[in-house]
Design a protein around this motif. Structure first.
Motif, PDB file in Angstrom:
ATOM      1  N   ARG A 157     -19.959 -39.438  33.741  1.00 24.51           N
ATOM      2  CA  ARG A 157     -20.008 -37.978  33.588  1.00 24.51           C
ATOM      3  C   ARG A 157     -20.879 -37.291  34.627  1.00 24.51           C
ATOM      4  O   ARG A 157     -20.804 -36.077  34.804  1.00 24.51           O
ATOM      5  CB  ARG A 157     -20.539 -37.618  32.196  1.00 24.51           C
ATOM      6  CG  ARG A 157     -19.478 -37.754  31.119  1.00 24.51           C
ATOM      7  CD  ARG A 157     -20.087 -37.667  29.727  1.00 24.51           C
ATOM      8  NE  ARG A 157     -20.745 -36.393  29.447  1.00 24.51           N
ATOM      9  CZ  ARG A 157     -21.506 -36.193  28.372  1.00 24.51           C
ATOM     10  NH1 ARG A 157     -21.695 -37.173  27.499  1.00 24.51           N
ATOM     11  NH2 ARG A 157     -22.065 -35.017  28.162  1.00 24.51           N
ATOM     12  N   TRP A 158     -21.741 -38.034  35.306  1.00 28.77           N
ATOM     13  CA  TRP A 158     -22.743 -37.391  36.166  1.00 28.77           C
ATOM     14  C   TRP A 158     -22.669 -37.802  37.628  1.00 28.77           C
ATOM     15  O   TRP A 158     -23.351 -37.222  38.466  1.00 28.77           O
ATOM     16  CB  TRP A 158     -24.158 -37.694  35.615  1.00 28.77           C
ATOM     17  CG  TRP A 158     -24.202 -37.438  34.146  1.00 28.77           C
ATOM     18  CD1 TRP A 158     -24.266 -38.377  33.145  1.00 28.77           C
ATOM     19  CD2 TRP A 158     -24.107 -36.167  33.484  1.00 28.77           C
ATOM     20  NE1 TRP A 158     -24.234 -37.763  31.912  1.00 28.77           N
ATOM     21  CE2 TRP A 158     -24.144 -36.412  32.092  1.00 28.77           C
ATOM     22  CE3 TRP A 158     -24.013 -34.839  33.938  1.00 28.77           C
ATOM     23  CZ2 TRP A 158     -24.068 -35.384  31.149  1.00 28.77           C
ATOM     24  CZ3 TRP A 158     -23.945 -33.822  33.008  1.00 28.77           C
ATOM     25  CH2 TRP A 158     -23.974 -34.107  31.632  1.00 28.77           C
ATOM     26  N   GLN A 206     -21.938 -43.358  29.652  1.00 24.42           N
ATOM     27  CA  GLN A 206     -22.240 -41.964  30.006  1.00 24.42           C
ATOM     28  C   GLN A 206     -22.309 -41.736  31.509  1.00 24.42           C
ATOM     29  O   GLN A 206     -22.233 -40.592  31.969  1.00 24.42           O
ATOM     30  CB  GLN A 206     -23.573 -41.545  29.383  1.00 24.42           C
ATOM     31  CG  GLN A 206     -23.544 -41.525  27.870  1.00 24.42           C
ATOM     32  CD  GLN A 206     -24.899 -41.151  27.305  1.00 24.42           C
ATOM     33  OE1 GLN A 206     -25.875 -41.008  28.036  1.00 24.42           O
ATOM     34  NE2 GLN A 206     -24.966 -40.991  25.998  1.00 24.42           N
ATOM     35  N   GLN A 212     -23.272 -31.920  38.437  1.00 30.37           N
ATOM     36  CA  GLN A 212     -23.470 -31.463  37.057  1.00 30.37           C
ATOM     37  C   GLN A 212     -24.933 -31.515  36.600  1.00 30.37           C
ATOM     38  O   GLN A 212     -25.271 -31.012  35.534  1.00 30.37           O
ATOM     39  CB  GLN A 212     -22.629 -32.321  36.087  1.00 30.37           C
ATOM     40  CG  GLN A 212     -21.138 -32.299  36.377  1.00 30.37           C
ATOM     41  CD  GLN A 212     -20.561 -30.905  36.217  1.00 30.37           C
ATOM     42  OE1 GLN A 212     -20.708 -30.274  35.187  1.00 30.37           O
ATOM     43  NE2 GLN A 212     -19.931 -30.412  37.279  1.00 30.37           N
ATOM     44  N   ILE A 213     -25.764 -32.159  37.401  1.00 32.83           N
ATOM     45  CA  ILE A 213     -27.185 -32.283  37.054  1.00 32.83           C
ATOM     46  C   ILE A 213     -27.930 -31.105  37.693  1.00 32.83           C
ATOM     47  O   ILE A 213     -27.560 -30.650  38.777  1.00 32.83           O
ATOM     48  CB  ILE A 213     -27.728 -33.627  37.610  1.00 32.83           C
ATOM     49  CG1 ILE A 213     -27.063 -34.826  36.910  1.00 32.83           C
ATOM     50  CG2 ILE A 213     -29.240 -33.733  37.538  1.00 32.83           C
ATOM     51  CD1 ILE A 213     -27.463 -35.009  35.471  1.00 32.83           C
ATOM     52  N   THR A 240     -29.755 -31.281  32.512  1.00 32.16           N
ATOM     53  CA  THR A 240     -28.743 -30.301  32.913  1.00 32.16           C
ATOM     54  C   THR A 240     -29.331 -28.890  32.915  1.00 32.16           C
ATOM     55  O   THR A 240     -28.647 -27.932  33.274  1.00 32.16           O
ATOM     56  CB  THR A 240     -27.515 -30.327  31.972  1.00 32.16           C
ATOM     57  OG1 THR A 240     -27.945 -29.949  30.662  1.00 32.16           O
ATOM     58  CG2 THR A 240     -26.886 -31.707  31.926  1.00 32.16           C
ATOM     59  N   HIS A 289     -24.179 -37.865  43.183  1.00 28.61           N
ATOM     60  CA  HIS A 289     -23.940 -37.126  41.938  1.00 28.61           C
ATOM     61  C   HIS A 289     -22.746 -36.175  42.099  1.00 28.61           C
ATOM     62  O   HIS A 289     -22.288 -35.909  43.215  1.00 28.61           O
ATOM     63  CB  HIS A 289     -25.198 -36.388  41.480  1.00 28.61           C
ATOM     64  CG  HIS A 289     -25.647 -35.285  42.384  1.00 28.61           C
ATOM     65  ND1 HIS A 289     -24.972 -34.091  42.482  1.00 28.61           N
ATOM     66  CD2 HIS A 289     -26.711 -35.189  43.214  1.00 28.61           C
ATOM     67  CE1 HIS A 289     -25.602 -33.311  43.330  1.00 28.61           C
ATOM     68  NE2 HIS A 289     -26.656 -33.954  43.801  1.00 28.61           N
ATOM     69  N   PRO A 338     -28.284 -36.289  29.375  1.00 24.31           N
ATOM     70  CA  PRO A 338     -29.085 -37.010  30.367  1.00 24.31           C
ATOM     71  C   PRO A 338     -30.506 -36.454  30.337  1.00 24.31           C
ATOM     72  O   PRO A 338     -30.683 -35.237  30.292  1.00 24.31           O
ATOM     73  CB  PRO A 338     -28.388 -36.683  31.684  1.00 24.31           C
ATOM     74  CG  PRO A 338     -27.670 -35.407  31.447  1.00 24.31           C
ATOM     75  CD  PRO A 338     -27.321 -35.355  29.996  1.00 24.31           C
TER      76      PRO A 338
END
Ligand code: TXA
Ligand code: MG
Length: 353
Positions: A83-84, A80, A113-114, A51, A110, A145
């Protein structure tokens, strides 16, 4: 940069590993934006917080990696994922049920958020759930991540042992977690699950046969086998896995291969070159004249060939071998992933006998 090499006891359970001070400290380093090299079941990875643009930038810098080649994010548990990514298609759920944790990477849309430099500006992100206990413990402890390419200098064979990472990158990261030899020995399979039919972008630890058995139809990126067109997995276009010596694949009937290789070895040595042969336990006795013969596993045990390949290529480098002749394998199962890496290491040079 001061680089530390910490040994971890990978025979411990995941919960036990999460209590080991090395794992706790390495997880903190990741959270603080540091670079941590760690073992996975495929090859060693060089990890940073996915991130954080600044943390990820250090990966490209350390490896000398082109910035248009996106990275895989590593997660400690399937929960998880949501979330991405924008959505988790059914085919991705089926893949996760069957192959995760393990050597399979899924390409998904995606949700922004990455960090942008992880995805190289694409609207998809590659995600995987490694099964190596040290990787799992580290990812679960860090709870972020982790973007991680293979922990080698760009273009070189991926590291399957801690010492390979050290050789290529010491001084360029903060900590190396040494968890012994990586199991599979070649990288994860990359599967694009954004379309109607899943598409294989990079063959690896999970075979095409395994994928088709579970998913039915799976397409293969046609560009995988053509040098000219642009592969959909950006990384596949670069020179890769290459030893310093010039490598040739020698393909044909075993006896003819032996005869031809021995003639070429003799001629090269006459010209003052140092010559290596990359073969298997079954055939190593036939190549007595080469300066270095490496038996990379056994033909009757394809996994052993995958496990030994990159170390063999690195050994030729250490011994300053100028020319390497390598036997080929049938394009099935894990051998097909091995052949993909060998064709790249040889930059497409193939002698048919
Ligand atoms: O086994 C592995 O996958 C290892 C370990 C460390 O996890 N990692 C690894 O990473 O092999 P790397 O960076 O060496 O290879 C990542 C591959 C590249 O071919 C890259 O182009 C592709 O995945 N890739 C990453 N993101 C992608 C995306 N959004 N779409 C298509 N291909 C992508
Ligand atoms: Mg790599």
């Amino acid at each position: 940069m001061i680089t530390h090499w910490w040994e971890v006891d990978s025979a411990d359970t995941i919960e036990g590993l999460k209590r080991q001070p090395e794992i706790i400290r390495a997880a903190q380093l990741l959270q603080e934006g540091g670079l941590v090299a760690f073992p996975t079941e495929t090859v060693y990875g060089l990890g940073a917080d996915a991130t954080s643009q600044a943390a990820v930038a250090q990966i490209f810098e350390a490896k000398g990696r082109p910035s248009d080649n996106p990275l895989i994010i590593h997660l400690g548990s399937p929960e998880q994922l949501a979330r991405w990514v924008k959505e988790v298609p059914t085919v991705a759920e089926i893949c996760m049920e069957h192959f995760c944790p393990g050597p399979l990477t899924l390409v998904l849309p995606h949700n922004g958020q990455i960090a942008d430099n992880v995805t190289a500006g694409l609207d998809t992100v590659a995600v995987r759930f490694p099964s190596h206990p040290v990787a799992m413990a580290l990812l679960q402890a860090a709870d972020i991540p982790v973007a991680a390419p293979s922990a080698n200098r760009s273009g070189k064979p991926s590291p399957t042992q801690a010492q390979h990472v050290w050789h290529d990158l010491s001084g360029r990261f903060h900590v190396l977690l040494d968890g012994g030899e990586a199991g599979v020995g070649i990288e994860s399979t990359v599967l694009d699950v954004t379309g109607d039919v899943p598409m294989l972008l990079r063959p690896g630890g999970i075979t095409l046969e395994q994928l088709r058995y579970v998913l039915g139809d799976v397409e293969v990126d046609p560009n995988l086998y053509s040098e000219k067109s642009k592969p959909r997995s950006p990384g596949m276009k670069y020179r890769h896995y290459a030893p310093s010596g010039e490598m040739f694949l020698v393909h044909g009937e075993p006896l003819k291969v032996v005869g031809r290789v021995n003639r070429m070895v003799k001629e090269d040595i006459r010209q003052g070159k140092r010559v290596g042969v990359l073969t298997t336990e079954e055939r190593k006795h036939y190549f007595k004249q080469a300066n270095r013969v490496i038996a990379c596993g056994s033909r009757s045990d394809p996994e052993s060939v995958a496990r030994g390949l990159y170390d063999a290529l690195r050994t030729f480098d250490q011994e300053k071998i100028d020319v390497i002749y390598a036997e080929t394998f049938p394009e099935r199962g894990i051998f097909s992933s091995v052949m993909n890496r060998m064709r790249k290491a040889a930059e497409g040079r193939m002698i048919r006998v």
